[in-house]
Design a protein around this motif. Structure first.
Motif, short mmCIF file in Angstrom:
data_model
loop_
_atom_site.label_atom_id
_atom_site.label_comp_id
_atom_site.label_asym_id
_atom_site.label_seq_id
_atom_site.Cartn_x
_atom_site.Cartn_y
_atom_site.Cartn_z
N VAL A 1 -0.66 3.12 5.35
CA VAL A 1 0.04 2.70 4.02
C VAL A 1 1.48 2.09 4.42
O VAL A 1 1.99 2.25 5.53
CB VAL A 1 0.51 3.89 3.21
N ASP A 2 1.92 1.25 3.32
CA ASP A 2 3.41 0.55 3.64
C ASP A 2 4.57 1.18 3.50
O ASP A 2 5.67 1.15 4.23
CB ASP A 2 3.31 -0.68 3.01
N VAL A 3 4.37 2.05 2.23
CA VAL A 3 5.35 2.97 1.79
C VAL A 3 4.88 4.23 1.64
O VAL A 3 3.99 4.45 0.81
CB VAL A 3 6.14 2.26 0.70
N LEU A 4 5.46 5.32 1.93
CA LEU A 4 5.30 6.81 1.70
C LEU A 4 6.44 7.51 0.77
O LEU A 4 7.64 7.19 1.30
CB LEU A 4 5.33 7.63 2.82
N ARG B 1 0.82 -1.15 -0.07
CA ARG B 1 -0.06 -0.06 0.07
C ARG B 1 0.82 1.20 0.17
O ARG B 1 1.70 1.29 0.98
CB ARG B 1 -1.05 0.23 1.08
N LEU B 2 0.60 2.03 -1.04
CA LEU B 2 1.73 3.20 -1.18
C LEU B 2 0.87 4.57 -1.08
O LEU B 2 -0.18 4.75 -1.37
CB LEU B 2 2.14 2.95 -2.78
N VAL C 1 -2.71 4.23 -2.66
CA VAL C 1 -3.76 4.64 -1.78
C VAL C 1 -4.25 6.09 -1.74
O VAL C 1 -5.39 6.39 -1.82
CB VAL C 1 -3.44 4.16 -0.22
N PHE C 2 -3.10 6.82 -1.89
CA PHE C 2 -3.26 8.35 -2.04
C PHE C 2 -2.17 9.02 -2.47
O PHE C 2 -1.13 8.49 -2.71
CB PHE C 2 -3.76 8.93 -0.72
N SER C 3 -2.52 10.16 -3.12
CA SER C 3 -1.55 11.09 -3.74
C SER C 3 -1.98 12.66 -2.98
O SER C 3 -2.93 13.10 -3.65
CB SER C 3 -1.47 11.18 -5.37
N LEU C 4 -0.90 13.16 -2.33
CA LEU C 4 -1.56 14.39 -1.96
C LEU C 4 -0.45 15.59 -2.26
O LEU C 4 0.78 15.04 -2.76
CB LEU C 4 -1.07 14.57 -0.39
#
Length: 212
Positions: A50-53, A5-6, A32-35
């Protein structure tokens, strides 16, 4: 491979969308999201685990180190990868010390991006190959500067020992049969090499380094 989950946080929406599109063919990675605003990160990460940011290191009004520490504290299971257009040694070190698991250049290709995400998800660190080369060169140059800076001559070592024994410059000059000006020159050079401000700092640093 398990589902990854990214999360993406980048000031430029085009880059965020581009990264998501680049990774979309890989079914084991879910964006999962893009901010575009780092201030939205904590609440979004609370809602969407999320697992990775992937974190843009140049978002406006952002304290990179402080943000990384905050996110690592509040979301310890999330692995952070800093993204930048530059490869400055100072920034890389700051980000990694603050808890990031990786550092990517925004010029990365799909293979590099995929490898970075998968590597940090598996608990490894990932640093872009160009950045690694730069860090090694910086380390080499730093050691080279230190060697030049830290090596005292035999005469400087003698004078440093006498300073540590609380001899005055005049007493040192008389003991070593040199002029007062010569002693002062050596004293100045020692202070520069040991990077201290005064005699007290010089003596403290001398004992710390085992020079006397």
């Amino acid at each position: 491979m398990m589902k990854i989950r990214l999360g993406i946080a980048d000031a430029h929406p085009v880059i965020g969308k581009g990264i998501a599109a680049m990774l979309s063919p890989h079914s084991h990675i879910e964006t999962v999201f893009s901010l575009t605003d780092w201030r939205d990160l904590p609440p979004e990460m609370s809602r969407s685990s999320v697992d990775v940011l992937l974190l843009d290191l140049h978002m406006p009004d952002q304290n990179v180190s402080g943000l990384c520490k905050l996110l690592r504290r509040d979301f310890p299971d999330c692995r952070i990868v800093g993204m930048s257009v530059t490869q400055e040694a100072v920034q890389v070190k700051q980000v990694m010390r603050a808890g990031a698991a990786g550092y990517l250049l925004k010029s990365m290709d799909e293979d590099g991006l995929l490898l970075a995400v998968e590597s940090v998800f598996e608990g490894k660190q990932y640093i872009d190959a160009k950045v690694k080369t730069m860090l090694l060169e910086d380390l080499f140059q730093h050691k080279k500067r230190l060697r030049k800076k830290d090596v005292l001559t035999r005469r400087e070592t003698e004078i440093l020992e006498l300073i540590a024994r609380e001899y005055s410059s005049r007493e040192i000059a008389d003991k070593l049969f040199v002029s007062l000006r010569t002693v002062d020159t050596h004293r100045f050079n020692i202070i520069q090499k040991l990077q201290v401000k005064n005699a007290a700092g010089l003596i403290k640093e001398a004992y710390k380094r085992g020079l006397v």
